[in-house]
Design a protein around this motif. Structure first.
Motif, PDB file in Angstrom:
ATOM      1  N   ALA A  66       0.831  -1.214   0.000  1.00  0.00           N
ATOM      2  CA  ALA A  66       0.000   0.000   0.000  1.00  0.00           C
ATOM      3  C   ALA A  66       0.861   1.259   0.000  1.00  0.00           C
ATOM      4  O   ALA A  66       0.549   2.233  -0.692  1.00  0.00           O
ATOM      5  CB  ALA A  66      -0.941  -0.005   1.200  1.00  0.00           C
ATOM      6  N   ALA A  67       1.955   1.237   0.739  1.00  0.00           N
ATOM      7  CA  ALA A  67       2.841   2.405   0.798  1.00  0.00           C
ATOM      8  C   ALA A  67       3.552   2.656  -0.527  1.00  0.00           C
ATOM      9  O   ALA A  67       3.872   3.795  -0.864  1.00  0.00           O
ATOM     10  CB  ALA A  67       3.866   2.224   1.918  1.00  0.00           C
ATOM     11  N   ALA A  68       3.767   1.591  -1.302  1.00  0.00           N
ATOM     12  CA  ALA A  68       4.503   1.717  -2.572  1.00  0.00           C
ATOM     13  C   ALA A  68       3.610   2.090  -3.749  1.00  0.00           C
ATOM     14  O   ALA A  68       4.106   2.584  -4.765  1.00  0.00           O
ATOM     15  CB  ALA A  68       5.236   0.412  -2.881  1.00  0.00           C
ATOM     16  N   LEU A  69       2.309   1.839  -3.630  1.00  0.00           N
ATOM     17  CA  LEU A  69       1.377   2.109  -4.734  1.00  0.00           C
ATOM     18  C   LEU A  69       0.605   3.383  -4.415  1.00  0.00           C
ATOM     19  O   LEU A  69      -0.188   3.421  -3.474  1.00  0.00           O
ATOM     20  CB  LEU A  69       0.432   0.926  -4.946  1.00  0.00           C
ATOM     21  CG  LEU A  69       1.124  -0.422  -5.201  1.00  0.00           C
ATOM     22  CD1 LEU A  69       0.093  -1.515  -5.433  1.00  0.00           C
ATOM     23  CD2 LEU A  69       2.099  -0.338  -6.361  1.00  0.00           C
ATOM     24  N   HIS A  70       0.826   4.415  -5.220  1.00  0.00           N
ATOM     25  CA  HIS A  70       0.316   5.739  -4.885  1.00  0.00           C
ATOM     26  C   HIS A  70      -0.986   6.125  -5.582  1.00  0.00           C
ATOM     27  O   HIS A  70      -1.693   6.998  -5.106  1.00  0.00           O
ATOM     28  CB  HIS A  70       1.393   6.788  -5.176  1.00  0.00           C
ATOM     29  CG  HIS A  70       2.665   6.504  -4.441  1.00  0.00           C
ATOM     30  ND1 HIS A  70       2.790   6.595  -3.081  1.00  0.00           N
ATOM     31  CD2 HIS A  70       3.863   6.070  -4.888  1.00  0.00           C
ATOM     32  CE1 HIS A  70       4.005   6.260  -2.706  1.00  0.00           C
ATOM     33  NE2 HIS A  70       4.681   5.937  -3.788  1.00  0.00           N
ATOM     34  N   SER A  71      -1.304   5.477  -6.687  1.00  0.00           N
ATOM     35  CA  SER A  71      -2.516   5.869  -7.414  1.00  0.00           C
ATOM     36  C   SER A  71      -3.553   4.751  -7.377  1.00  0.00           C
ATOM     37  O   SER A  71      -3.230   3.577  -7.159  1.00  0.00           O
ATOM     38  CB  SER A  71      -2.177   6.198  -8.874  1.00  0.00           C
ATOM     39  OG  SER A  71      -1.861   5.020  -9.585  1.00  0.00           O
ATOM     40  N   ASP A  72      -4.803   5.129  -7.609  1.00  0.00           N
ATOM     41  CA  ASP A  72      -5.871   4.133  -7.701  1.00  0.00           C
ATOM     42  C   ASP A  72      -5.599   3.157  -8.838  1.00  0.00           C
ATOM     43  O   ASP A  72      -5.879   1.966  -8.715  1.00  0.00           O
ATOM     44  CB  ASP A  72      -7.227   4.801  -7.911  1.00  0.00           C
ATOM     45  CG  ASP A  72      -7.745   5.470  -6.640  1.00  0.00           C
ATOM     46  OD1 ASP A  72      -7.290   5.118  -5.532  1.00  0.00           O
ATOM     47  OD2 ASP A  72      -8.620   6.357  -6.766  1.00  0.00           O
ATOM     48  N   ALA A  73      -5.041   3.655  -9.939  1.00  0.00           N
ATOM     49  CA  ALA A  73      -4.747   2.780 -11.080  1.00  0.00           C
ATOM     50  C   ALA A  73      -3.732   1.708 -10.697  1.00  0.00           C
ATOM     51  O   ALA A  73      -3.893   0.535 -11.070  1.00  0.00           O
ATOM     52  CB  ALA A  73      -4.221   3.604 -12.261  1.00  0.00           C
TER      53      ALA A  73
END
Length: 147
Positions: A66-73
């Motif tokens: 979760a911390a590494a993925l910043h966008s909804d896409a």
């Protein structure tokens, strides 16, 4: 609208996704097709090393993905790919389903959205069977996906 649109990923996001997929596959034993799907993603995303690098790495936690993925896409790409991964060996185990749910919650994906993404992956998989001539085989696969 394309179900798996192209999403540009940073190296860190790609690595987090690959490690997350590997963590999900690991929960009930890594099947050859699961390893192939993860390796394909890792290579296509510009991963720096072989799949064995992921095997040696400590299992990534949902909060780290979760911390590494910043966008909804990016987050939806991970969840859709994770669901697809769970079907790679032909059946989704309860442990895999729980692992995907754990990652989804960490990513802020609620249950209705997760169910919608799950249905979308099943539709995507069924769409890949449209050109198969053996209708009995297609019917068998379709019944498995309705589980």
């Amino acid at each position: 609208m394309e179900f798996f649109p192209e999403v540009h990923l940073s190296h860190g996001a790609a690595e987090a996704i690959a490690r997350g997929l590997y963590a999900i596959a690991r929960v009930d034993g890594i099947h050859e097709r699961e390893a192939g799907l993860i390796a394909s993603f890792w290579i296509d995303a510009g991963g720096g090393g072989p799949l064995s690098d992921l095997e040696r790495a400590e299992a990534i936690k949902p909060a780290d993905v979760a911390a590494a993925l910043h966008s909804d896409a990016e987050r939806q790409l991970f969840i859709k790919t994770a669901i697809l991964l769970t079907w790679a060996d032909g059946a989704v185990s309860p442990a895999e389903k729980k692992a995907v749910g754990d990652f989804a919650r960490a990513l802020g994906v609620d249950e209705p959205t997760l169910e919608k993404l799950d249905a979308g992956v099943k539709d995507f998989l069924l769409g890949q069977l449209v050109h198969i001539q053996n209708s009995d085989a297609v019917s068998t696969v379709a019944k498995k996906l309705k589980v």
